[in-house]
Design an enzyme around this catalytic site. Structure first.
Site, PDB file in Angstrom:
ATOM      1  N   ALA A 211       0.842  -1.199   0.000  1.00 29.94           N
ATOM      2  CA  ALA A 211       0.000   0.000   0.000  1.00 29.94           C
ATOM      3  C   ALA A 211       0.875   1.245   0.000  1.00 29.94           C
ATOM      4  O   ALA A 211       2.088   1.152  -0.136  1.00 29.94           O
ATOM      5  CB  ALA A 211      -0.911  -0.017   1.226  1.00 29.94           C
ATOM      6  N   ASN A 212       0.283   2.394   0.112  1.00 26.56           N
ATOM      7  CA  ASN A 212       1.044   3.645   0.252  1.00 26.56           C
ATOM      8  C   ASN A 212       0.311   4.563   1.218  1.00 26.56           C
ATOM      9  O   ASN A 212      -0.751   4.216   1.725  1.00 26.56           O
ATOM     10  CB  ASN A 212       1.266   4.300  -1.123  1.00 26.56           C
ATOM     11  CG  ASN A 212      -0.052   4.634  -1.788  1.00 26.56           C
ATOM     12  OD1 ASN A 212      -0.826   5.447  -1.291  1.00 26.56           O
ATOM     13  ND2 ASN A 212      -0.328   3.979  -2.907  1.00 26.56           N
ATOM     14  N   ARG A 213       0.891   5.731   1.462  1.00 25.72           N
ATOM     15  CA  ARG A 213       0.387   6.595   2.535  1.00 25.72           C
ATOM     16  C   ARG A 213      -0.783   7.483   2.138  1.00 25.72           C
ATOM     17  O   ARG A 213      -1.191   8.346   2.911  1.00 25.72           O
ATOM     18  CB  ARG A 213       1.517   7.502   3.024  1.00 25.72           C
ATOM     19  CG  ARG A 213       2.602   6.775   3.744  1.00 25.72           C
ATOM     20  CD  ARG A 213       3.604   7.772   4.311  1.00 25.72           C
ATOM     21  NE  ARG A 213       4.802   7.092   4.735  1.00 25.72           N
ATOM     22  CZ  ARG A 213       4.899   6.433   5.879  1.00 25.72           C
ATOM     23  NH1 ARG A 213       3.869   6.377   6.701  1.00 25.72           N
ATOM     24  NH2 ARG A 213       6.018   5.830   6.202  1.00 25.72           N
TER      25      ARG A 213
END
Ligand code: CTP
Length: 403
Positions: A211-213
């Site tokens: 995932a990412n932020r």
């Protein structure tokens, strides 16, 4: 006729940008508005009552102590008879007076007496715009519920100096007026706009993912702003902790491939805004079971590329008339954004430097990169970036429709 029969009281303020009010009057009237012009004393130094009167087709008001008009307390009548009051250009001095409640001329008295929404289009030298006194006035006036459009960045008419302080263009002021008076009809009424937002989750196995932020805040705010301007909005969102924005059709997805499928299912659209931080890669193959620790050491993840949703749509057969991408960069912002514009078939790239805490944070500093050039915006709360971008999209769609 988005402003049919709306009574707009236009106060032309003092400042070189007053000349743009002549075009503004024309644009407002084209959309069906009835424009009553009031000129401040200083406005008369920049445009003549003759030209303002000729364009609006009615009497121009100017003096608080006009013997004919004040018999029935003219300023109260003018203030009450408007659906919207626009002040353009709004100078630092005028904003200061308004914040202090001073009504020592006809314009000031109207601004105090009116109960209609008030829209200000500030225009001043960048040093004046950033002065703490102007900041205080702005905060007070916003707190009082006044609406603002601009100022934009660019060269100042009088000094050639670059910075923030240029008055918004007439069509931007019109779009803001339409948004305020719109009540569901706004400048994007009848348009379908597609927005992607949030991260994507790419499964490694049934319990783990890449995932990412991205929090989805910016994309969701843009979807909400577009809906407020009257657009029918489809928001395709990755996993986020945000509520679905009101007035928006939200489709929830997890992976990049699901996001692409949902986007394609939502086409056709008049405009598409790709805000999602789509994972560039996913793992190859499908681990049906949780990957276990083994004596052989950590597993090697083999990554394959995800579809580029923006590029697929931007270069595809069902391309919306306006395609907007985002470019999250930590270096070489403008070069990378310009390259993305071409590679992905976008009309506009909203470039932001994510080396700070933009992802997941409350504010955003963006630049708009198009084939016409680069427009810099100040650091703004994500909600304001969204409002501005939605207005910009409305303006671009209107302009491309006229072409
Ligand atoms: N985007 C997309 N699908 C992808 C990757 C990106 O739709 N698979 C869109 C994003 O929503 C954004 C734009 O493309 O509007 C740019 O995203 P960014 O991650 O900055 O670009 P990349 O294509 O990943 O380029 P790079 O890795 O070179 O930064």
């Amino acid at each position: 006729m988005t402003l049919a029969d709306k009574r707009v009281l236009l106060i032309v303020g003092g400042g070189i940008a007053a000349y743009k009010c002549l075009d503004l009057i024309r644009r407002l009237r084209e959309r069906g508005a009835k424009v009553t012009p009031v000129m401040t004393k200083a406005a008369g130094e920049f445009v003549t009552p003759l030209s303002v009167g000729a364009l609006s087709g009615v009497k121009v008001y100017g003096d608080l102590f006009d013997r004919d008009d004040e018999q029935d307390v003219g300023h109260i009548r003018l203030a009450r008879g408007a659906d919207l009051v626009i002040l353009a250009p709004a100078s630092a001095t005028r904003m200061g007076k308004m914040a202090a409640g001073i009504g020592d001329d006809l314009a000031g008295a109207i601004l105090l007496a009116t109960r209609a929404p008030v829209l200000l289009a500030p225009a001043m030298n960048p040093a004046m715009w950033t002065h703490p006194a102007t900041r205080r006035s702005l905060a007070t006036l916003k707190g009082d519920g006044l609406h603002f459009v601009g100022p934009n960045r660019g060269e100042m008419a009088e000094s050639g100096e670059a910075g923030e302080g240029r008055m918004a263009e007439p069509l931007e002021i019109v779009a803001a007026a339409e948004a305020i008076l719109g009540a569901g009809q706004g400048p994007l009424a009848g348009r379908h706009v597609l927005v992607t937002s949030g991260p994507t989750h790419e499964p490694i196995d049934p319990v783990r993912y890449i995932a990412n932020r991205s929090s989805g805040r910016q994309g969701h705010a843009i979807a909400a702003s577009l809906a407020r301007l009257g657009a029918k909005v489809t928001l395709v969102s990755g996993p986020v902790a945000l509520p679905d924005p009101s007035g928006v059709t939200t489709v929830h997805v997890e992976t990049a491939r699901e996001m692409l499928a949902a986007v394609e299912a939502a086409l056709p659209a008049d405009a598409a805004v790709f805000v999602a931080a789509v994972a560039d890669w996913r793992t190859d193959g499908d681990a049906a079971h949780k990957i276990k620790k083994t004596a052989a050491g950590p597993p090697a993840l083999h990554l394959v590329e995800n579809p580029d949703i923006l590029r697929t749509v931007g270069t595809g057969a069902r391309r919306p008339r306006l395609v907007v991408g985002f470019a999250a960069e930590t270096r070489d912002l403008l070069t990378n954004a310009a390259a993305k514009l071409e590679r992905k078939g976008a009309d506009l790239i909203v470039a932001n430097d994510v080396s700070g805490d933009v992802m997941g944070g409350e504010a955003n500093t963006v630049r708009l990169v198009s084939r016409e050039g680069v427009e810099e915006w100040p650091t703004l709360p994500k909600g304001e970036v969204a409002d501005r971008l939605a207005l910009d999209i409305a303006r671009r769609l209107a302009a491309s429709g006229e072409a």
